[in-house]
Design a protein around this motif. Sequence first.
Motif, short mmCIF file in Angstrom:
data_model
loop_
_atom_site.label_atom_id
_atom_site.label_comp_id
_atom_site.label_asym_id
_atom_site.label_seq_id
_atom_site.Cartn_x
_atom_site.Cartn_y
_atom_site.Cartn_z
N LEU A 1 0.82 -1.21 0.00
CA LEU A 1 0.00 0.00 0.00
C LEU A 1 0.85 1.26 0.00
O LEU A 1 0.47 2.28 -0.58
N CYS A 2 2.03 1.20 0.62
CA CYS A 2 2.95 2.35 0.58
C CYS A 2 3.38 2.62 -0.86
O CYS A 2 3.49 3.78 -1.28
N TRP A 3 3.62 1.55 -1.62
CA TRP A 3 4.01 1.73 -3.02
C TRP A 3 2.90 2.40 -3.81
O TRP A 3 3.16 3.28 -4.63
N TYR A 4 1.66 2.02 -3.57
CA TYR A 4 0.55 2.65 -4.29
C TYR A 4 0.46 4.14 -3.97
O TYR A 4 0.21 4.97 -4.85
N GLN A 5 0.68 4.46 -2.71
CA GLN A 5 0.65 5.87 -2.30
C GLN A 5 1.79 6.65 -2.96
O GLN A 5 1.61 7.78 -3.42
N ARG A 6 2.96 6.04 -3.04
CA ARG A 6 4.10 6.68 -3.70
C ARG A 6 3.83 6.89 -5.19
O ARG A 6 4.17 7.93 -5.74
N ILE A 7 3.22 5.89 -5.82
CA ILE A 7 2.92 5.98 -7.25
C ILE A 7 2.01 7.18 -7.52
O ILE A 7 2.11 7.82 -8.57
#
Length: 147
Positions: free
Chosen positions: A40-46
């Motif tokens: 989920l952190c990656w999605y937020q970064r994207i």
Amino acid sequence: MMKKAESHQLYLYLAWIVSIVATLGSLYFSEIQGFIPCELCWYQRILMYPLVLFLGISTFQNDITIKKYVLPMAVIGWFISLFHYFEQKIPGFAKIKPCAGEVPCNGEYINWLGFITIPFLALAAFSFIIILMFFLPSAKNKRTNKS
């Protein structure tokens, strides 16, 4: 007193600064502190990282039409951050969508004052950007004001 165009540029500038701080903060946590981002952190970064570029260009061009691109990205990022925060703070909520990555999404690398976690910081950043975008007039209003 500020003119409308100056206040619009100020809102763009502030939103750009928020996106820069959020991006640098996430890079600090992963690259300097060594915290491995969860799924989920990656999605937020994207959703956050491109805002630095979009808002930066639109700030210097004083282009309020970027709102139609920034607002949907920020709203989606806001919902992902909220969901991620709920996974961390509400017992049993993490079972709704188990994380597929190496790092569990309900893990807390930081927990300042008992409620400030990394997803909370992302949620705050997306919230500020959304609020600042709502202060900008839509492109439709801009055309109407010119005639």
